[in-house]
Design a protein around this motif. Structure first.
Motif, mmCIF file in Angstrom:
data_model
loop_
_atom_site.group_PDB
_atom_site.id
_atom_site.type_symbol
_atom_site.label_atom_id
_atom_site.label_comp_id
_atom_site.label_asym_id
_atom_site.label_seq_id
_atom_site.Cartn_x
_atom_site.Cartn_y
_atom_site.Cartn_z
ATOM 1 N N PHE A 433 -9.768 4.672 7.522
ATOM 2 C CA PHE A 433 -9.180 3.720 6.683
ATOM 3 C C PHE A 433 -9.518 2.308 7.002
ATOM 4 O O PHE A 433 -9.413 1.824 8.035
ATOM 5 C CB PHE A 433 -7.696 4.116 6.484
ATOM 6 N N THR A 434 -9.929 1.652 5.772
ATOM 7 C CA THR A 434 -10.116 0.226 6.158
ATOM 8 C C THR A 434 -8.988 -0.569 5.445
ATOM 9 O O THR A 434 -9.028 -0.728 4.209
ATOM 10 C CB THR A 434 -11.392 -0.319 5.639
ATOM 11 N N PRO A 435 -8.178 -1.102 6.029
ATOM 12 C CA PRO A 435 -7.032 -2.085 5.371
ATOM 13 C C PRO A 435 -7.538 -3.248 4.872
ATOM 14 O O PRO A 435 -8.374 -3.976 5.468
ATOM 15 C CB PRO A 435 -5.999 -2.342 6.584
ATOM 16 N N LEU A 436 -7.197 -3.635 3.459
ATOM 17 C CA LEU A 436 -7.556 -4.909 2.611
ATOM 18 C C LEU A 436 -6.453 -5.647 2.513
ATOM 19 O O LEU A 436 -6.640 -6.862 2.061
ATOM 20 C CB LEU A 436 -8.632 -4.420 1.547
ATOM 21 N N ALA A 437 -5.492 -5.314 2.104
ATOM 22 C CA ALA A 437 -4.177 -5.797 1.671
ATOM 23 C C ALA A 437 -2.985 -5.034 2.165
ATOM 24 O O ALA A 437 -2.852 -4.062 2.421
ATOM 25 C CB ALA A 437 -4.263 -6.113 0.155
ATOM 26 N N ALA A 438 -1.802 -6.096 2.179
ATOM 27 C CA ALA A 438 -0.652 -5.505 2.416
ATOM 28 C C ALA A 438 0.630 -6.317 1.921
ATOM 29 O O ALA A 438 0.315 -7.501 1.547
ATOM 30 C CB ALA A 438 -0.407 -5.435 3.955
ATOM 31 N N TRP A 439 1.786 -5.762 1.744
ATOM 32 C CA TRP A 439 3.115 -6.373 1.128
ATOM 33 C C TRP A 439 4.058 -5.811 2.213
ATOM 34 O O TRP A 439 4.495 -4.812 2.516
ATOM 35 C CB TRP A 439 3.318 -5.632 -0.160
ATOM 36 N N PRO A 440 4.434 -7.056 2.993
ATOM 37 C CA PRO A 440 5.432 -6.961 4.063
ATOM 38 C C PRO A 440 6.780 -6.283 3.518
ATOM 39 O O PRO A 440 7.058 -6.425 2.206
ATOM 40 C CB PRO A 440 5.875 -8.322 4.305
ATOM 41 N N GLU A 441 7.565 -5.717 4.127
ATOM 42 C CA GLU A 441 8.643 -4.714 3.585
ATOM 43 C C GLU A 441 9.613 -5.767 2.805
ATOM 44 O O GLU A 441 10.165 -6.878 3.460
ATOM 45 C CB GLU A 441 9.343 -4.303 4.701
ATOM 46 N N GLY A 442 9.979 -5.569 1.681
ATOM 47 C CA GLY A 442 10.966 -6.243 0.710
ATOM 48 C C GLY A 442 10.493 -7.302 0.082
ATOM 49 O O GLY A 442 11.158 -8.189 -0.739
ATOM 50 N N THR A 443 8.926 -7.414 -0.140
ATOM 51 C CA THR A 443 8.489 -8.569 -0.520
ATOM 52 C C THR A 443 7.300 -8.002 -1.735
ATOM 53 O O THR A 443 7.038 -7.027 -1.697
ATOM 54 C CB THR A 443 7.753 -9.457 0.282
#
Length: 450
Positions: A433-443
């Motif tokens: 898996f190649t991570p490209l984007a993330a959303w911090p918890e609660g945002t």
């Protein structure tokens, strides 16, 4: 908020820069000092005059609905540093730009873009010319197909010779053998085969287990060869996928899909001849994932760039093929908007199952878009050499691709997560898996990792 809707963040603006030098130079121009007569309108246009080294200021205008850029400076980069600086100035909250009609020099370019977007009129003479062009194109396609068949037949014989001689012997000839074979596939007008042959050349001697990896890739190459040679008996969608994997160009097909497409990731890969830009989108209403590819000649960045983290109201037309992930970006409406949050996701287990089902349609699929909810980055342990993403329930672990483990994106993801479950978007493939984007918890705000 401005007259144009959602104001972009500085990170989204800088993500459009073609290289680090443009990013740094544009940042220095992102203040009011060098600019005069700047403004914007509700249709998505931003303009301004930037003081340069000459007597006349540079005229810079941007269509944020595209986005598209025009600047009177001599730079060959798109966007240039002036366009980046103007976008940064527009995105700041310190000094809102005045609204109003665009000046003549900016309106002329904007009007031309609108005319080109509508397309040319089709007269009777034009339709006759198109018919002749279609017949010529069909003849060229038949001739190319014949050459590809010759190349695929030759490659099958070479693969048979390689396997009969034993894979261990593949390390002795060096890379020259593979490069010569790839050149033969280029002559046969099969760039897809040529690319895969070059990848084979990097496997021998690449570390423990390389003969098994070489065998796996040879098997996929053999499968592609046989699929091309027997393409007449394949279902239409799978035959289209085979043509695409061989490198045969195709036009988008089917009705356009209008949706609010959330821009999830954008990144470039380059070789000696070409720079490829991959842009991942997700449709809010359709629920579809889509991949847009754009290309630039060696040393030049691709022309298309979209603001990561925002949603674009646009038409997308899929390309033919079984998976139908790739699409062409068509007409765009209005200006980018703020999405409601990350796209619907699932567990690691569900992501692996989705990738497996996608392989049934396209066995040569290297990357499939997935969004993971409640994923926890986990460092290597005694049993595993690579980083992993685990479910909060610890049902299954998904290894992070080895090349992604060396990127700063992994450490950025670790900092965002802090060991807690996080929503992550990326590409799932046979290497991991190649991570490209993330959303911090609660945002709801996307953080680009690519």
């Amino acid at each position: 908020m401005t007259q144009q809707g959602v104001r972009w963040t500085s990170e989204q603006v800088l993500a459009l820069a073609p290289d680090d030098a443009s990013r740094k130079a544009g940042s220095r121009l992102g203040t009011a000092g060098p600019w005069s007569r700047s403004g914007c309108d509700a249709a998505g246009a931003v303009w301004g005059l930037c003081k340069g080294s000459g007597s006349k200021p540079y005229q810079t205008v941007i269509d944020t609905s595209g986005p598209g850029y025009k600047c009177s400076c001599p730079s060959r980069k798109f966007p240039c540093k002036h366009a980046i600086g103007l976008l940064l100035l527009w995105s700041t909250d310190e000094q809102p730009m005045p609204g109003g009609p665009a000046p003549d020099w900016a309106e002329q370019w904007l009007k031309g873009r609108r005319v080109r977007a509508k397309g040319p009129d089709q007269s009777a003479t034009g339709r006759e010319s198109d018919l002749v062009d279609e017949q010529a194109a069909k003849q060229r396609a038949e001739k190319r197909a014949s050459r590809i068949t010759t190349g695929a037949t030759e490659l099958e014989q070479r693969l048979a010779d390689l396997l009969s001689g034993g894979l261990a012997a593949a390390e002795r000839p060096g890379y020259g053998l593979w490069e010569e074979m790839a050149a033969r596939m280029v002559d046969a007008q099969a760039p897809g085969l040529a690319s895969r042959v070059r990848e084979l050349g990097a496997i021998p001697g690449s570390g423990p287990g390389w003969p098994m990896r070489l065998l796996e890739e040879c098997a996929l190459l053999h499968l592609l060869d046989r699929a091309w040679l027997g393409r007449e008996g394949l279902p239409d969608a799978l035959a289209a996928t085979v043509r695409s994997r061989m490198g045969v160009p195709a036009a988008p097909q089917g009705p356009a899909i209008r949706d609010n497409w959330q821009v999830l990731a954008q990144y470039d890969t380059a070789d000696a001849k070409l720079t490829t830009r991959r842009i991942w989108l997700h449709g809010r209403e359709s629920g579809r994932s889509a991949l847009i590819l754009d290309f630039g000649a060696a040393g030049r960045a691709p022309g298309l760039a979209l603001p990561v983290g925002l949603a674009v109201d646009a038409d997308l037309t899929p390309y033919p093929g079984a998976g139908r992930l790739r699409a062409a970006l068509g007409e765009r409406y209005g200006t980018p908007s703020e999405p409601d949050g990350p796209p619907p996701g699932g567990t690691v287990t569900e992501a692996v199952e989705r990738y497996g089902r996608a392989l049934l349609d396209d066995p040569w699929l290297d990357a499939y878009p997935v969004t993971l909810t409640g994923a926890i980055p986990t460092p290597p342990n005694d049993d595993e050499k690579n980083w992993q993403l685990t479910d909060a329930q610890n049902e299954l672990a998904l290894p992070i691709a080895p090349d992604a483990s060396a990127r700063p994106a992994l450490w950025k993801l670790m900092a965002l997560s802090g060991g807690a479950p996080t929503t992550v978007f990326g590409e799932c493939g046979h290497r991991g898996f190649t991570p490209l984007a993330a959303w911090p918890e609660g945002t709801k705000e996307l953080v680009a990792l690519a």
